[in-house]
Write a protein that holds these residues in place. Structure first.
Motif, PDB file in Angstrom:
ATOM      1  N   VAL A 198      32.932-107.134  43.646  1.00  0.00           N
ATOM      2  CA  VAL A 198      33.374-106.688  44.981  1.00  0.00           C
ATOM      3  C   VAL A 198      34.793-107.206  45.236  1.00  0.00           C
ATOM      4  CG1 VAL A 198      32.919-106.849  47.462  1.00  0.00           C
ATOM      5  CG2 VAL A 198      31.002-106.567  45.857  1.00  0.00           C
ATOM      6  N   ALA A 199      35.027-108.456  44.885  1.00  0.00           N
ATOM      7  CA  ALA A 199      36.363-109.040  45.116  1.00  0.00           C
ATOM      8  C   ALA A 199      37.428-108.278  44.325  1.00  0.00           C
ATOM      9  CB  ALA A 199      36.361-110.511  44.706  1.00  0.00           C
ATOM     10  N   LEU A 200      37.131-107.984  43.075  1.00  0.00           N
ATOM     11  CA  LEU A 200      38.143-107.323  42.245  1.00  0.00           C
ATOM     12  C   LEU A 200      38.444-105.917  42.758  1.00  0.00           C
ATOM     13  CD1 LEU A 200      37.188-108.540  38.664  1.00  0.00           C
ATOM     14  CD2 LEU A 200      39.019-109.358  40.149  1.00  0.00           C
ATOM     15  N   ASN A 201      37.497-105.316  43.410  1.00  0.00           N
ATOM     16  CA  ASN A 201      37.763-103.994  43.990  1.00  0.00           C
ATOM     17  C   ASN A 201      38.669-104.083  45.217  1.00  0.00           C
ATOM     18  OD1 ASN A 201      36.649-101.847  42.380  1.00  0.00           O
ATOM     19  ND2 ASN A 201      34.666-102.824  42.713  1.00  0.00           N
TER      20      ASN A 201
ATOM     21  N   ASP B  56      40.447-102.452  29.975  1.00  0.00           N
ATOM     22  CA  ASP B  56      40.861-102.538  31.369  1.00  0.00           C
ATOM     23  C   ASP B  56      39.738-102.052  32.279  1.00  0.00           C
ATOM     24  OD1 ASP B  56      43.280-103.674  31.090  1.00  0.00           O
ATOM     25  OD2 ASP B  56      44.436-101.821  31.199  1.00  0.00           O
ATOM     26  N   GLU B  57      39.651-102.696  33.427  1.00  0.00           N
ATOM     27  CA  GLU B  57      38.677-102.341  34.469  1.00  0.00           C
ATOM     28  C   GLU B  57      37.242-102.599  34.048  1.00  0.00           C
ATOM     29  OE1 GLU B  57      39.664 -98.388  35.803  1.00  0.00           O
ATOM     30  OE2 GLU B  57      41.410 -99.175  36.858  1.00  0.00           O
ATOM     31  N   GLU B  58      37.084-103.511  33.088  1.00  0.00           N
ATOM     32  CA  GLU B  58      35.727-103.903  32.715  1.00  0.00           C
ATOM     33  C   GLU B  58      35.495-105.370  33.045  1.00  0.00           C
ATOM     34  OE1 GLU B  58      35.066-100.863  28.935  1.00  0.00           O
ATOM     35  OE2 GLU B  58      35.113-103.021  28.562  1.00  0.00           O
ATOM     36  N   MET B  59      34.239-105.683  33.325  1.00  0.00           N
ATOM     37  CA  MET B  59      33.854-107.077  33.511  1.00  0.00           C
ATOM     38  C   MET B  59      32.609-107.358  32.673  1.00  0.00           C
ATOM     39  SD  MET B  59      32.253-106.957  37.330  1.00  0.00           S
ATOM     40  CE  MET B  59      31.518-108.580  37.186  1.00  0.00           C
ATOM     41  N   ALA B  60      32.404-108.624  32.351  1.00  0.00           N
ATOM     42  CA  ALA B  60      31.221-108.969  31.563  1.00  0.00           C
ATOM     43  C   ALA B  60      30.558-110.198  32.153  1.00  0.00           C
ATOM     44  CB  ALA B  60      31.616-109.237  30.115  1.00  0.00           C
ATOM     45  N   ILE B  61      29.242-110.148  32.190  1.00  0.00           N
ATOM     46  CA  ILE B  61      28.486-111.338  32.575  1.00  0.00           C
ATOM     47  C   ILE B  61      27.952-111.919  31.273  1.00  0.00           C
ATOM     48  CG2 ILE B  61      26.539-112.238  33.901  1.00  0.00           C
ATOM     49  CD1 ILE B  61      27.049-109.857  35.826  1.00  0.00           C
ATOM     50  N   ILE B  62      28.348-113.152  30.997  1.00  0.00           N
ATOM     51  CA  ILE B  62      27.980-113.779  29.728  1.00  0.00           C
ATOM     52  C   ILE B  62      26.916-114.818  30.022  1.00  0.00           C
ATOM     53  CG2 ILE B  62      28.866-115.166  27.814  1.00  0.00           C
ATOM     54  CD1 ILE B  62      31.667-114.016  28.570  1.00  0.00           C
ATOM     55  N   ARG B  63      25.731-114.616  29.452  1.00  0.00           N
ATOM     56  CA  ARG B  63      24.631-115.555  29.736  1.00  0.00           C
ATOM     57  C   ARG B  63      24.177-116.242  28.462  1.00  0.00           C
ATOM     58  NH1 ARG B  63      22.245-111.636  33.349  1.00  0.00           N
ATOM     59  NH2 ARG B  63      23.014-112.133  35.417  1.00  0.00           N
ATOM     60  N   PHE B  64      24.140-117.539  28.535  1.00  0.00           N
ATOM     61  CA  PHE B  64      23.681-118.368  27.430  1.00  0.00           C
ATOM     62  C   PHE B  64      22.305-117.889  26.975  1.00  0.00           C
ATOM     63  CE2 PHE B  64      22.229-122.858  26.208  1.00  0.00           C
ATOM     64  CZ  PHE B  64      22.747-122.710  24.934  1.00  0.00           C
ATOM     65  N   HIS B  65      22.168-117.609  25.691  1.00  0.00           N
ATOM     66  CA  HIS B  65      20.915-117.131  25.094  1.00  0.00           C
ATOM     67  C   HIS B  65      20.545-115.699  25.462  1.00  0.00           C
ATOM     68  CE1 HIS B  65      19.676-120.312  22.637  1.00  0.00           C
ATOM     69  NE2 HIS B  65      19.490-121.192  23.596  1.00  0.00           N
TER      70      HIS B  65
ATOM     71  N   LYS C  63      34.864-100.683  38.787  1.00  0.00           N
ATOM     72  CA  LYS C  63      34.916 -99.736  39.916  1.00  0.00           C
ATOM     73  C   LYS C  63      33.542 -99.212  40.296  1.00  0.00           C
ATOM     74  CE  LYS C  63      39.469 -97.919  40.478  1.00  0.00           C
ATOM     75  NZ  LYS C  63      40.365 -97.467  39.407  1.00  0.00           N
ATOM     76  N   ASP C  64      32.814 -98.661  39.312  1.00  0.00           N
ATOM     77  CA  ASP C  64      31.594 -97.953  39.712  1.00  0.00           C
ATOM     78  C   ASP C  64      30.308 -98.610  39.192  1.00  0.00           C
ATOM     79  OD1 ASP C  64      31.565 -97.427  37.052  1.00  0.00           O
ATOM     80  OD2 ASP C  64      32.104 -95.311  37.238  1.00  0.00           O
ATOM     81  N   ASP C  65      30.430 -99.784  38.617  1.00  0.00           N
ATOM     82  CA  ASP C  65      29.264-100.555  38.185  1.00  0.00           C
ATOM     83  C   ASP C  65      28.511 -99.920  37.008  1.00  0.00           C
ATOM     84  OD1 ASP C  65      27.898-102.952  38.583  1.00  0.00           O
ATOM     85  OD2 ASP C  65      26.220-101.903  39.513  1.00  0.00           O
ATOM     86  N   SER C  66      29.077 -98.868  36.411  1.00  0.00           N
ATOM     87  CA  SER C  66      28.341 -98.243  35.311  1.00  0.00           C
ATOM     88  C   SER C  66      28.308 -99.191  34.102  1.00  0.00           C
ATOM     89  CB  SER C  66      28.986 -96.908  34.922  1.00  0.00           C
ATOM     90  OG  SER C  66      30.342 -97.122  34.639  1.00  0.00           O
ATOM     91  N   VAL C  67      27.236 -99.100  33.333  1.00  0.00           N
ATOM     92  CA  VAL C  67      27.063-100.002  32.190  1.00  0.00           C
ATOM     93  C   VAL C  67      27.897 -99.493  31.012  1.00  0.00           C
ATOM     94  CG1 VAL C  67      25.378-100.936  30.538  1.00  0.00           C
ATOM     95  CG2 VAL C  67      24.755-100.637  32.955  1.00  0.00           C
TER      96      VAL C  67
END
Ligand code: G6P
Length: 617
Positions: free
Chosen positions: A151-154, A214-223, A232-236
């Motif tokens: 949300v912040a990045l938007n 560009d315009e991508e984000m990643a959630i990195i979770r241990f294991h 922008k649109d939350d698509s995977v």
């Protein structure tokens, strides 16, 4: 600019991050900082200066335990380089911590809004605004970290590669990119992850990497692995894991005192690697897929526009001579930063060649986006595989120089000229503007260049002696004509960049229209006076300098006697074709600036105020 590193996994995070920051220092070295999570709390240490200063401070200030952390080496944009403005930045609650490479352009309005909601700021940075914006969004809407970052990045205008950590969710790090590079190294079984501006910090741990677009984000979770989404649109987005081709050896000094010196000496190999598989002398052909596949575009081009910055722009100027001379195609060479803002006339019949070592230079990237939007065909000449400019171009050819770490560019320059020469020759052949015997001569000579560069490097001791004599000069002039005028510009740039001595490059004949007024017995003047290419005219220019008592350093062809009789010093380079001479004449000028900078005790690999990858305008 700015380097970011992060780690989450079973190992101790500190050594990975600190060593990683050292490898990324080429991206900026105004200040450095680190945040480690020790299982209970966040420990932050940061300081003005280099990663070595941080390292000296960290162990006195904080405990270096913990398996999660992020670190940053900064090239200052917003806020002077001091301890407070250094990254990481912590949110007001103390829960969130961020590192950021880029610029948040609308940070002032966001800051005012946050101040009105009770937030306070310690630094002058745009980054501290971003971390508090994420915190505010997280609080207001009770969002998870990943969602709050999104949300912040938007709401943000600008460029970024960020990594954000929440001490209440210590098993994850959230990263995102727009305009600044970000790589994620993936350990076996998803049990550890490395975050970095390029892959160099994690090469010894894993060869598997994901490069965010560009315009991508990643959630990195241990294991649990990585989830990539569009901001922008939350698509995977499907995770595409690449196997890295570079190894550790390529990014180490290999016995040389500096990366710059190592890279100067790597040029014979780098040039060979660049033409290998493309220059097929026995068959008398040049094979370059990017050119072949788009031959029509090149042959129908009204003109070629070259866009680049810095040293790459100088390679573009050399290319202008080659393309016009051999392939008879009109060429314009533009500073990318000017081109993008001056409403240039571009149309569908133009071919734009973008030259960039890093492939990340913001102005060059913006210039090619503009050219593409007007329908031009864009061809990229980059060194870094998979870089933004390489991906944004319609087609391209890589220089195979290997990683260039020294901030002052050397092997990138000669390999760029090599690629551009191959293209010009290929087009000249296709257009019939070069005879088959001339074409063969060029192939033969180009193939001999690496050996001749080796020979040129043998002048090192002579150049050291000359460097010692002139190291205290306040000004330098560099003169060259034709193909060697851009080399004079590049020679002057090299000296300025690493020794901080003021230097100007000029076309030799232009000297009489101004710079000649500067000449007296204190002015060293490096004159490129090789046998082929206006030799007699340059000799006359040397006479003019001599009669004004200037100190002449002649870069001459082996066996030259005429300039030797006039100049105070000569440095010989082997004979070659005029069109290929920049590949040789540039070598002594690189060494001259290197030795002067070393003798002046300057930081050769990390000159002040500069950075290697300029991802801001
Ligand atoms: C910076 C570097 C220069 C480089 C220029 C263009 O200023 O310090 O060495 O020539 O950027 O970089 P690029 O990666 O686009 O070639």
């Amino acid at each position: 600019m700015c380097g970011i590193v992060g780690y989450i996994g079973p190992r101790k995070a500190y050594p990975i991050i600190i060593e990683g920051l050292k490898r990324l220092e080429y991206r900026g070295y105004d200040s450095a900082g680190i945040a480690l999570f020790d299982g209970k709390d966040l420990k932050v240490s940061k300081t003005k200066g280099k990663v070595a200063d941080l390292e000296a401070q960290v162990e006195k200030e904080i405990t270096t335990t913990g398996n999660v952390g992020i670190g940053h080496t900064r090239w200052a944009t917003h806020g002077v380089p001091n301890d407070v403005n250094s990254h990481p930045h912590v949110s007001n609650s103390g829960n969130l911590v961020i590192i950021h490479n880029g610029i948040i352009e609308n940070y002032e309005s966001l800051k005012l809004e946050l101040i009105s909601r009770g937030y306070t700021f310690k630094s002058d940075t745009d980054t501290e605004v971003l971390v508090n914006l994420i915190e505010e969004i997280q609080k207001q809407d009770n969002l998870k970290l990943g969602k709050a970052v999104q949300v912040a990045l938007n709401q943000v205008i600008g460029a970024y590669a960020i990594a954000v950590f929440d001490k209440n969710k210590p098993e994850e790090i959230v990263v995102a990119r727009l305009g600044s590079p970000l790589a994620i190294g993936i350990g076996d079984n998803d049990d550890e992850f490395f975050i970095a501006s390029d892959a160099s910090p994690f090469l010894e741990y894993t060869k598997n990497a994901v490069y965010l677009e560009d315009e991508e984000m990643a959630i990195i979770r241990f294991h649990k692995g990585i989830k990539i989404r569009k901001i922008k649109d939350d698509s995977v987005v499907e995770t595409f894991v690449q196997e890295l081709q570079i190894n550790l050896e390529q990014i180490e000094k290999g016995g040389f005192d500096h990366f710059m010196l190592k890279e100067i000496h790597e040029q014979p190999k780098a040039i060979t690697d660049t033409y290998r598989g493309r220059l097929l002398r026995n068959e008398a052909i040049i094979k370059m897929a990017g050119v072949e596949d788009n031959m029509k575009k090149f042959l129908n081009a009204n003109r070629i526009i070259i866009v680049a910055c810095g040293t790459s722009w100088h390679a573009g100027l050399v290319a202008e001579y080659i393309f016009e001379d051999l392939a008879r195609i009109p060429v314009e060479v533009e500073y990318a930063s000017e081109f993008r803002y001056r409403n240039p006339v571009i149309n569908e019949d133009d071919v734009v060649i973008a030259i960039s070592q890093s492939g990340e230079t913001a102005d060059t990237l913006a210039a090619i986006k503009l050219a593409k939007s007007k329908g031009a065909f864009v061809f990229g000449v980059c060194n870094v595989v998979g870089s933004s400019i390489a991906r944004e171009s319609d087609a391209g050819a890589y220089t195979h120089a290997g990683p260039e770490i020294g901030v002052a560019s050397t092997k990138a320059f000669t390999t760029q000229i090599t690629v551009l020469t191959l293209i010009a020759l290929r087009l000249a052949r296709a257009k019939g503007t070069i005879s088959s015997s001339d074409f063969r001569t060029h192939l033969l000579e180009l193939e001999l260049i690496p050996k001749k560069v080796e020979k040129a490097l043998e002048s090192d001791d002579n150049i050291k002696v000359i460097s010692k004599i002139y190291k205290d000069a306040k000004n330098f002039l560099y003169l060259g004509r034709g193909y060697n005028f851009p080399v004079a510009l590049e020679g002057a740039l090299k000296l300025k960049e690493i020794s901080y001595i003021h230097a100007e490059g000029y076309p030799a004949a232009e000297m009489k229209h101004g710079p000649i007024a500067l000449i007296d017995e204190n002015m060293p003047i490096a004159v490129i006076a090789t046998k082929k290419g206006h030799y007699e005219k340059v000799v006359s220019n040397i006479q003019e300098i001599k009669s004004r008592k200037g100190k002449i350093i002649g870069i001459v062809t082996e066996g030259d006697t005429q300039v030797r009789g006039l100049a105070d010093h000569v440095i010989e380079v082997p004979e070659t074709l005029e069109s290929l001479s920049p590949l040789l004449t540039t070598i002594p000028l690189q060494l001259l600036s290197y030795h002067i900078a070393v003798m002046l005790d300057k930081n050769v690999d990390q000159p002040r105020n500069l950075a290697k990858s300029v991802t801001v305008e």
